[in-house]
Structures are given as structure tokens and as C-alpha cells.
Scaffold this active site. Structure first.
Site, PDB file in Angstrom:
ATOM      1  N   PHE A 256      48.591  29.531  54.147  1.00 20.68           N
ATOM      2  CA  PHE A 256      49.031  30.929  54.321  1.00 20.68           C
ATOM      3  C   PHE A 256      49.789  31.140  55.625  1.00 20.68           C
ATOM      4  O   PHE A 256      49.833  32.225  56.157  1.00 20.68           O
ATOM      5  CB  PHE A 256      47.839  31.903  54.193  1.00 20.68           C
ATOM      6  CG  PHE A 256      47.300  31.924  52.791  1.00 20.68           C
ATOM      7  CD1 PHE A 256      47.755  32.861  51.890  1.00 20.68           C
ATOM      8  CD2 PHE A 256      46.390  30.974  52.371  1.00 20.68           C
ATOM      9  CE1 PHE A 256      47.298  32.851  50.581  1.00 20.68           C
ATOM     10  CE2 PHE A 256      45.927  30.953  51.069  1.00 20.68           C
ATOM     11  CZ  PHE A 256      46.381  31.899  50.171  1.00 20.68           C
ATOM     12  N   GLY A 264      53.555  38.869  47.099  1.00 20.36           N
ATOM     13  CA  GLY A 264      53.719  39.806  45.984  1.00 20.36           C
ATOM     14  C   GLY A 264      52.527  39.626  45.069  1.00 20.36           C
ATOM     15  O   GLY A 264      51.461  39.217  45.510  1.00 20.36           O
ATOM     16  N   CYS A 267      47.597  41.196  43.258  1.00 16.02           N
ATOM     17  CA  CYS A 267      46.400  41.412  44.103  1.00 16.02           C
ATOM     18  C   CYS A 267      46.691  41.771  45.554  1.00 16.02           C
ATOM     19  O   CYS A 267      46.239  42.810  46.024  1.00 16.02           O
ATOM     20  CB  CYS A 267      45.511  40.181  44.021  1.00 16.02           C
ATOM     21  SG  CYS A 267      44.662  40.095  42.442  1.00 16.02           S
TER      22      CYS A 267
HETATM   23  P1  NAD Z   1      45.106  42.819  33.524  1.00 17.43           P
HETATM   24  O1  NAD Z   1      45.930  44.048  33.543  1.00 17.43           O
HETATM   25  O2  NAD Z   1      45.750  41.500  33.311  1.00 17.43           O
HETATM   26  O3  NAD Z   1      43.955  42.963  32.423  1.00 17.43           O
HETATM   27  C1  NAD Z   1      43.219  44.134  32.180  1.00 17.43           C
HETATM   28  C2  NAD Z   1      42.867  44.177  30.698  1.00 17.43           C
HETATM   29  O4  NAD Z   1      41.951  45.245  30.478  1.00 17.43           O
HETATM   30  C3  NAD Z   1      44.067  44.442  29.785  1.00 17.43           C
HETATM   31  O5  NAD Z   1      44.105  43.449  28.783  1.00 17.43           O
HETATM   32  C4  NAD Z   1      43.781  45.832  29.189  1.00 17.43           C
HETATM   33  O6  NAD Z   1      44.285  45.984  27.884  1.00 17.43           O
HETATM   34  C5  NAD Z   1      42.274  45.853  29.224  1.00 17.43           C
HETATM   35  N1  NAD Z   1      41.665  47.192  29.209  1.00 17.43           N
HETATM   36  C6  NAD Z   1      42.041  48.301  29.890  1.00 17.43           C
HETATM   37  N2  NAD Z   1      41.192  49.320  29.618  1.00 17.43           N
HETATM   38  C7  NAD Z   1      40.255  48.835  28.774  1.00 17.43           C
HETATM   39  C8  NAD Z   1      39.105  49.393  28.138  1.00 17.43           C
HETATM   40  N3  NAD Z   1      38.745  50.649  28.339  1.00 17.43           N
HETATM   41  N4  NAD Z   1      38.369  48.612  27.318  1.00 17.43           N
HETATM   42  C9  NAD Z   1      38.739  47.323  27.103  1.00 17.43           C
HETATM   43  N5  NAD Z   1      39.807  46.734  27.681  1.00 17.43           N
HETATM   44  C10 NAD Z   1      40.560  47.482  28.506  1.00 17.43           C
HETATM   45  O7  NAD Z   1      44.294  42.824  34.909  1.00 17.43           O
HETATM   46  P2  NAD Z   1      43.815  41.542  35.755  1.00 17.43           P
HETATM   47  O8  NAD Z   1      44.954  40.965  36.520  1.00 17.43           O
HETATM   48  O9  NAD Z   1      42.997  40.648  34.891  1.00 17.43           O
HETATM   49  O10 NAD Z   1      42.866  42.251  36.832  1.00 17.43           O
HETATM   50  C11 NAD Z   1      41.604  42.783  36.473  1.00 17.43           C
HETATM   51  C12 NAD Z   1      40.832  43.095  37.748  1.00 17.43           C
HETATM   52  O11 NAD Z   1      40.534  41.870  38.439  1.00 17.43           O
HETATM   53  C13 NAD Z   1      41.606  43.955  38.748  1.00 17.43           C
HETATM   54  O12 NAD Z   1      40.719  44.808  39.431  1.00 17.43           O
HETATM   55  C14 NAD Z   1      42.164  42.936  39.714  1.00 17.43           C
HETATM   56  O13 NAD Z   1      42.379  43.458  41.000  1.00 17.43           O
HETATM   57  C15 NAD Z   1      41.053  41.905  39.762  1.00 17.43           C
HETATM   58  N6  NAD Z   1      41.511  40.558  40.113  1.00 17.43           N
HETATM   59  C16 NAD Z   1      42.678  40.076  39.591  1.00 17.43           C
HETATM   60  C17 NAD Z   1      43.086  38.784  39.909  1.00 17.43           C
HETATM   61  C18 NAD Z   1      44.386  38.216  39.380  1.00 17.43           C
HETATM   62  O14 NAD Z   1      44.813  37.189  39.897  1.00 17.43           O
HETATM   63  N7  NAD Z   1      45.022  38.824  38.370  1.00 17.43           N
HETATM   64  C19 NAD Z   1      42.295  37.989  40.745  1.00 17.43           C
HETATM   65  C20 NAD Z   1      41.101  38.509  41.229  1.00 17.43           C
HETATM   66  C21 NAD Z   1      40.718  39.802  40.903  1.00 17.43           C
END
Ligand code: NAD
Length: 440
Positions: A256, A264, A267
């Protein structure tokens, strides 16, 4: 153990497939019917190395299934994970509507004690808010069951998500009391703990903050070296040498500390913003975090402006890389989504290539962008080429071949990956970040 994972996006899908791989019986739930249909047939909805294999193994073993109906998932489940998105609002606060919807749906449908585990990144106090919402619904229903809310923040990185989930640096479990729920979590993570990975118990509030603190710290490291990159350009120092000299100190470490066009993705930007929003809410200044965000925004614009200033009217620009980082098709907060509209507003022609993210980008960038099949095709007849995402396919390009296909000779290296001598020997002019020009 039988578990449900609500939300099958980047985190939920990988978690569901990995838990099934570790021997649990998992049902993934999503409101997106298309997504669920695709997953039921073994097709991953995201690009993630190793995911397709464990997804199909889970489906074939019968331990992994998907549905749109949460009520169908609950009866046989004792632990429900929520992994729904928490995107930033305009004012930097986290949009918690999906998290609260999941909590309320569980409270409306559960008919026995159920552990609600929140994997989404949520501000401190969200677990308490969920618990209060759940208690109100259970009271209305007149049902005497217990639904404790646990914080279990997710630290996986896109591009290595399966590996990170199977071999996490640590598992953090935030729980206020509830010995029974704590034992469930220990049992659930037992296969991971057996490999020597630590599970750390703490209060729910601490666990909620660990995730924001970790991401903001890493983002601060990036912004620190990016801040120095500007200083290097003015003073004649080379930020690569400075970063290497710093990173060899064990206390600092090299990771890092790579100057570039800033962070970007889904997260870092949102988590830094949410921590700033929390500092406003609790009226506790966090100036280092404010500066991290500001430096990141300036860094990207400063480099893009340099490119724009160098382009004559009606130029053609080859853009290498669209996803926010290599090995993912995720475009959330990707630099490409800032730069390409800027180039279009100036009426330049934009030719792009990305090994994986082009399908997703087509939905966002419109018809004016020319999507190409290789780095050289994107660079053909270009006045300038800019590297935005350091995919391997861009790292290894032959500079002489690049010079031969271009009309101009400017290479803008937004990720500081090329050797200046090699670029200049090929007759190209090199524009890096925090690196002095050798022949100017
Ligand atoms: P994402 O947008 O890829 O996935 C979210 C999913 O939830 C979608 O498929 C959506 O259709 C579904 N959804 C929304 N409302 C719903 C409901 N009421 N019932 C059922 N499904 C529902 O999001 P993500 O990137 O997986 O992130 C999820 C969480 O994890 C966030 O808080 C994010 O900050 C955290 N996070 C993400 C990462 C990453 O690298 N993407 C890493 C660590 C933590």
C-alpha cells in the site's frame, strides 16, 4: 451447520460458496431473480478466481442452493448472515436500508431462536439499531424467541476473495453477551480455525469499527505516498525509490505504498467517507481521514488533467484497464468512469481494453466508446495511451510494438508500473506519477 446468506453479491456469494466448501449446508438468498437463476445453474454472477469451481462443487454436493424466498430459507436455519450492500449516500453516510430490511424480514419470518450475523460494513451502533427493530417486530408478533445480532465484518479482497475467505488473516466476531450465539460462531468457523487462523472476540461496537479502521488505515497509507508523489515531482526525487526505501523498514512494510492514481472500488472510497460521516455524527474530528479522502480525489484529477492538457483537439486516447483493480470485473468508483467522460466532453476519441470488465463497462459507458480486443488494438492510432488498471496483460506489453501502432508517443502510466528507460528507448514519452522525466 445449516446457514442462510442473504445477499449474494461479491461478499455473499463468495461466503456462501466457501461455507459450503467447508462442509456447511448453505442457502443463498437474493432479491435479484436473474442472479439467483444464474447461480442455480452454476454460473457465477461475478468474476472471481476459483469461484466457479467451488460454486459448482457446492451445488453438486447438495450443500449449496439459492432462492429468492427468504421465508423458504429460514425454517431449517439457525444462523443467518446478511451480506447486502451499504453504499454511500450523498452526505457520506452509509445507506442502511437493505440491512434493516433483512433484519426486519428475519424478525417477521423466524419461528425459533436465530442468530443474525451482519457481514456488511456498517457504522458503529447499527447492530443495536437492528436489535431494536427486531425486538419491536417480535413484540408485535407476540412471539417469545431470541434473535441476537452479531457483527462479523468481512475483510476479503476482490480478486483474491475465495483465498481470503478460506484463509483469512483473522475472523472478527463482535457480540454483546449471548454465550449460545458465541458458541455457534466458534463452531461455524471451526474449519477455518483449524488451519491456525485466529478468531477474535470483541464487543459488537468494536467489531463494527474494525472494518472502517482497517480500510481507512490502508487508504491513508496510499494517500500518504500519493501526497509524497506530488512532492517528488517538484523536488526531483523519485517516489518509487522513496517508497522502496521506506517499505524495507519492517515497521512500515512495502504494501500500500505504491504511488498511482489513488484508490477506487466498492470499499475504500465508501468506508473512508462513512468514517468521516461517523466523525461528524459523533462530533469527533478525524482529520487524518478527511485528508486521506481529499488527497485521493486530487491525485486522480491531477493526473487526468495532465493528460487532458497534453492532448490536441480531436485526439484519440487508448485507455488500458476499466475495472478499479486487476482480477475483478467490479467498476464501482473505478478511475475509468471518471476519465472517459472527461475525454468525451473534450470530444476526444476513446479506445478501451480490459481483459474482464468490458461487458460491465458497456452498460455504463455508452456507445461512443470503442471497445477493443487487445491492448494494441486499443492503442492503434492513439495520440496517447493511459494505463488505469495494472492487469498483467498491460504490464507485459512490448514498447516497440506499442510505438509502432500509435500515432503519437505519449504513455501515461497511472499505476507506475513501467520502466522509464524501456519506454523512452522505444521512442515513447513517459508520464508517471512522482517520477522525474529523465530526458527533459
Ligand atoms: P453487492 O452489491 O455486490 O451485493 C449485494 C447483494 O445483496 C446484491 O446481490 C443484491 O441484489 C442483494 N440484496 C439487496 N437487498 C436485498 C434483500 N433485501 N434481500 C436479499 N438480497 C438483497 O455488495 P458487496 O460488494 O457484496 O458488499 C456487501 C457488503 O459487504 C457491503 O457492506 C460491503 O461494504 C461489504 N464488503 C464488501 C467487500 C467487497 O470487496 N465487495 C469486501 C468486504 C466487505
Amino acid at each position: 451447520m445449516r446457514i442462510a446468506v442473504i445477499g449474494t453479491g461479491y461478499v455473499g456469494l463468495v461466503s456462501a460458496a466457501c461455507f459450503a466448501e467447508l462442509g456447511h449446508t448453505v442457502i443463498g438468498v437474493d432479491i435479484d431473480e436473474e442472479k439467483v437463476k444464474k447461480l442455480q445453474t452454476g454460473k457465477p454472477t461475478i468474476y472471481e478466481p476459483g469461484l466457479e469451481e467451488i460454486l459448482n462443487r457446492g451445488l453438486q454436493s447438495g450443500r449449496l442452493s439459492f432462492t429468492t424466498n427468504i421465508a423458504e430459507a429460514l425454517p431449517n436455519t439457525s444462523v443467518v448472515f446478511s451480506a447486502v450492500a451499504t453504499p454511500p449516500n450523498e452526505d457520506y453516510t452509509a445507506d442502511l436500508r437493505a440491512v434493516f430490511t433483512v433484519a426486519e424480514t428475519i424478525a417477521k419470518n423466524a419461528d425459533k431462536d436465530t442468530v443474525f450475523v451482519n457481514k456488511s460494513t456498517v457504522p458503529v451502533g447499527t447492530g443495536k439499531d437492528c436489535e431494536e427493530k427486531i425486538a419491536a417486530i417480535l413484540k408485535d408478533r407476540g412471539i417469545d424467541i431470541h434473535i441476537p445480532v452479531i457483527s462479523n465484518p468481512e475483510f476479503l479482497r476482490e480478486g483474491t476473495a475465495v483465498k481470503d475467505t478460506m484463509n483469512p488473516d483473522r475472523v472478527v466476531v463482535g457480540i454483546n453477551g449471548d454465550e449460545w450465539a458465541k458458541e455457534m460462531m466458534d463452531e461455524l468457523y471451526q474449519p477455518v480455525l483449524r488451519t491456525g487462523r485466529p478468531l477474535v472476540h470483541m464487543s459488537r461496537e468494536s467489531a463494527e469499527l474494525v472494518k472502517y479502521a482497517s480500510n481507512s488505515f490502508l487508504a491513508t497509507k496510499i494517500s500518504f505516498i500519493n501526497m509524497l508523489s506530488h512532492f517528488c515531482e517538484v523536488t526531483g526525487a523519485n517516489v518509487r525509490d522513496v517508497a522502496r526505501g521506506m517499505g524495507l523498514d519492517d515497521r512500515i512494510g512495502p504494501r500500500f505504498l505504491h504511488a498511482g492514481i489513488g484508490y477506487g472500488g466498492s470499499c475504500f472510497p465508501k468506508d473512508v467517507k462513512a468514517l468521516i460521516a461517523m466523525s461528524r455524527h459523533f462530533d469527533v474530528p478525524l482529520p487524518l481521514v478527511d485528508a486521506t479522502l481529499e488527497i485521493n480525489q486530487q491525485q486522480r484529477l491531477r493526473f487526468f488533467q495532465k493528460l487532458l492538457n497534453s492532448l490536441p483537439e480531436g485526439s484519440t486516447v487508448g485507455v488500458w484497464g476499466l475495472s478499479f483493480k486487476p482480477k475483478t470485473d467490479d467498476l464501482r468508483e473505478a478511475p475509468s468512469l471518471d476519465l472517459i467522460p472527461m475525454l468525451q466532453r473534450c470530444k476526444h476519441t476513446v479506445r478501451v481494453h480490459d481483459p474482464i470488465a468490458m461487458d460491465n463497462a458497456k452498460k455504463l459507458l455508452g456507445d461512443d466508446v470503442i471497445f477493443t480486443n487487445s491492448p494494441m488494438e486499443a492503442a492503434t492510432e492513439a495520440d496517447a495511451v493511459i494505463l488505469l488498471t495494472e492487469w498483467d496483460v498491460f504490464r507485459g506489453v512490448d514498447m516497440n510494438e506499442l510505438k509502432a501502432v500509435m500515432r503519437g508517443n505519449a504513455l501515461f502510466d497511472g499505476r507506475n508500473v513501467y520502466e522509464i528507460e524501456e519506454v523512452e528507448e522505444a521512442g515513447l514519452s513517459y508520464h508517471g506519477i512522482g517520477i522525474p522525466h529523465s530526458k527533459e
